[in-house]
Structures are given as C-alpha cells and as structure tokens.
Design a protein around this motif. Sequence first.
Motif, short mmCIF file in Angstrom:
data_model
loop_
_atom_site.label_atom_id
_atom_site.label_comp_id
_atom_site.label_asym_id
_atom_site.label_seq_id
_atom_site.Cartn_x
_atom_site.Cartn_y
_atom_site.Cartn_z
N LEU A 358 20.88 -30.15 32.14
CA LEU A 358 19.52 -29.66 31.92
C LEU A 358 18.57 -30.84 31.72
N ALA A 359 19.01 -31.85 30.96
CA ALA A 359 18.15 -33.01 30.70
C ALA A 359 17.82 -33.74 32.01
N GLU A 360 18.80 -33.89 32.88
CA GLU A 360 18.53 -34.52 34.18
C GLU A 360 17.51 -33.73 34.96
N HIS A 361 17.67 -32.42 34.99
CA HIS A 361 16.72 -31.57 35.72
C HIS A 361 15.32 -31.66 35.12
N ALA A 362 15.24 -31.70 33.79
CA ALA A 362 13.94 -31.79 33.14
C ALA A 362 13.22 -33.07 33.52
N LEU A 363 13.93 -34.18 33.56
CA LEU A 363 13.30 -35.45 33.92
C LEU A 363 12.95 -35.51 35.40
N ASP A 364 13.72 -34.80 36.21
CA ASP A 364 13.34 -34.67 37.63
C ASP A 364 11.99 -33.96 37.75
N GLU A 365 11.80 -32.92 36.94
CA GLU A 365 10.55 -32.16 36.97
C GLU A 365 9.36 -33.02 36.55
N LEU A 366 9.58 -33.92 35.61
CA LEU A 366 8.49 -34.72 35.05
C LEU A 366 8.31 -36.08 35.70
N ALA A 367 9.19 -36.42 36.61
CA ALA A 367 9.23 -37.79 37.14
C ALA A 367 7.89 -38.25 37.69
N ARG A 368 7.19 -37.40 38.41
CA ARG A 368 5.95 -37.83 39.06
C ARG A 368 4.81 -38.08 38.07
#
Length: 488
Positions: A358-368
């Motif tokens: 979940l943490a990896e996915h969350a940071l993917d969402e916020l990366a930009r």
Amino acid sequence: MIYDLLIVGGGINGCAIARDAAGRGLSVRLVEQGDLAQGTSSASTKLIHGGLRYLELYQFRLVHEALAERELLLAAAPHIIWPLKFVLPYEKGLRPVWMLRLGLFLYDHLARRKRLEGSHMANLKGDALGAPLRDAYSVGFTYADCWVDDARLVVLNAMDSAERGATISVGARLAHAERRGEHWRAALADGETIQTRALVNAAGPWVSQVIEDALHIASRKHVRLVKGSHLVLRKLYDGPQAYILQNPDGRIVFAIPYEQGFTLIGTTDVAYDGAPGPVAISEEETDYLLASLNHFLRRPATRGDIIWSYAGLRPLYDDGSLKASVVTRDYAFDLDAPEGAAPSLSIFGGKITTARRLAEHALDELARFLPAHGAAWTAGAVFPGGDMGESFSGFLAALKREKPFLGDELALRLARAYGMRVFDIVKDARTLGDLGRDFGCGLSEAEVAYLREKEWARAADDILWRRSKLGLHMSAAQQEALREFIGA
C-alpha cells in the motif's frame, strides 16, 4: 522547514508510508494523536495471511498480493513474524471437500511460496492435531500462514523511518489544515504549525473525520467501520497449531496459541455506526465466539476461562456490501489535487499484511507532486532487529551463550521482541542486576528506558499492551509500580 510529506495517523498504513518515503530521501513528518498502533493496528488477529476466505468473494488480486507480501515480511522481520500451522476441520453441511481442496490449491499457488509448507488433507483421528477436537471431526486440512506481533510491526516501521530521517510525533493531533497554494499549512492541537508539499490522511477509523473536520474537502469515497472483537482465554489445548473453524453463518473463527499460556479467539464482524474511538467486546460477541469454539472443542470453554478481551474498529472501504463480513478488505485511495494546489491522499481500508505494498502505491500516486526522489526499496529490506542471520533459533542460541544470565524464558521474550536490537538494551550487562530494577516478568529498568527513548512509549499501557503483552502476565501491583515509575 517545509516537509515533502505530512502523514496523519500512526497505525500500520501511516508508518509504512513514512518508512518508504523516508527511505526514498523525502522529508517526512508523521503525527499521531495517541500512541503508535493504539487503534486498529493493535487490535488484529495477529496474522500475516493471504486471507483464505477472501477467495470465496473472488478477491483474487488481494489474496495474491497478500500471499506475496507474506513471504517478504517473513524474511524482513523473523523476530516478530514466524510460520504458523493451521488446522481446518471438515464440517459436514458447510463447504464441501472439493471446494476446500480447490481453495487451498489456489492458496498454495496464487503466489510464489518458498518458506511455508503447502496444504495437506489430514486424518485427525489419533493425531495430535485432532486431539483437542470432538470425535465428530475425523478429517481436515492443514496449511501454513504467519503469526505477527502487530503493534511491534507498526513500531518497527516507525523506527526504520526515523532512522532514515523522518520525524515521528506521538500525542500530536491534527486540528486543521488549509491549502496555501502549493503547500498545506497544518495546525496541531498544541499550536504547532507545519508546512508540507503533500498530506497523507492515514487516520484509519478517523479518515472521514479528518477529511471533513480538518481538511474541509469533499470526498467521493467513504469509510465503513466494522468492529472486530477477540477473547484471550486460558490455554485450551497443547501444541503449536492454530485452528480455523467454520461457522454455519459462513464466517470463520480462529483459535491461536498466544503468549505461551493462552489461546486467542477471534474475530467478529459487527457493523458499527458510532463515532470512531475505543470500543469493547459485547456480551453477544462473547457468546458468539464461545459458541463457535465449543462447537468444535472436546473440552468446552466457559466465561471463567476468559482472561482478557480486546476490540477494534476496522476502517474498511465502503464498497456498498450489505453484510459487514463481506465488505472488501482491499484498500482504496482518494487523491484530492486541484490544479496548482497541494495534494492530499486519503487511505481507506487495507490490511497489516499488505501495508508495505500500500505504501508503494501511495507514493506512486503522489510522485508527480513531490521533489525528485529514489525508487521503491522496501521489498528486500529488513526491519530493525531483523538482521539476525540464517535463523531465529540460531540467533536465540547465540544470545543465550553471550548473556547466560537472562535465562531461557527472558532470552526468548527479548529476542522475539527486539531481534538484534536486544543488544541496545542489555549492552555490556553481566547480571540481571546490571539492567536495573525488575518490574516483574523480566521487564527491567533498562528495557523501559529503551522503549521510552527509542520506541516512543510514554505511558505504562504503551509498554504493557502494545510494545509488549506483559499486561497479561504481570500482577496488578507490578503494573501499578510501573505506572508510578513512569509518572515520576
């Protein structure tokens, strides 16, 4: 200072995101209104598992992800996570044998399995695995999942994030936050203000409350609170095996060896419509768990066997299901990012098992929205204390050779709780007296100091019920002495 990321909530999701983000080089601040893991994350059934019954709900992606995470977590934290054999007695009139075989076959093969044994059909007659069960249960199945000290997993995530530069603040409640262009300006209840480029709402049961009352934004997603309750009873049977018991209502109940001298029973699924906060098991839930257990056991359990109970609120993503027991255990995100404004990401649902992913996915969402940073890294990383070499048993043997004064029982407890970090507690001690005052059950002044300095423990209950489960073992007088010591 302007942080890259402000995380609201010190449960498993918030601490896992903090760990991942800090390890990528982002500046991170996490605020938790109470203690780490004080809510849902310390009120689980203490399992790292794929979720066998979720196969019936066709949640194959969730089960696959959880099974894959099970292997990673077992390698990353072998001190607080270890294999556990489950026995599933066959119950006539419920799920047929072919369905159980198929479900366990999928469970064995939906993800790569290296460390855990596969499922087997078992003749329970005359076998130690069947000894606690009534004579009616002669056939069953066995399979493996993992046990976890849930609250300690949360703390280890927080420790790892802090050691990588994150700032962890407990007893810090978010009062409100407002967007100021590309930044959030957040105010804590104690008057401190924090500026951040992005805000993650990982408040668990309070996620909707934070959205509405603190962030003042609209959300298309909603949380559904479901109460899950557990009983801790005197030890009901011998052996290290756990049992997964089918009920006529389609639910399952686990019976799990717990803290050497106890058996853990859980859990219930009860829709909860009240405000988020502390909850307790009801009389109806107690009756339900005892009845479920006694349907299978040779020696019935009574209320007199109950030592302790606990309950928590699962902040599930509301997918529109009518029954609490079939609400998805998957997670969902709500990203609020108006053009030119700082983003917020709210987390709905999730499981202890899948928090790292979940943490990896969350940071993917916020990366930009965030400064340039490193790539995902947690899949192969051990947690603090987990770097103990080939096996836990080998590490334990080495600890007892180096610190023989600990004795078998205390050495095992410390090794399980802290792994290699046990040496940050015992240091150069040569006798138990070198560790300072003994509050009972081997809880020393040195251990208390470590928990306060390194693990954010502020009150006696933080130590007795979350950093450890010594509250089950220590007398009322011993617990009060600890409270007086910490208060002083």
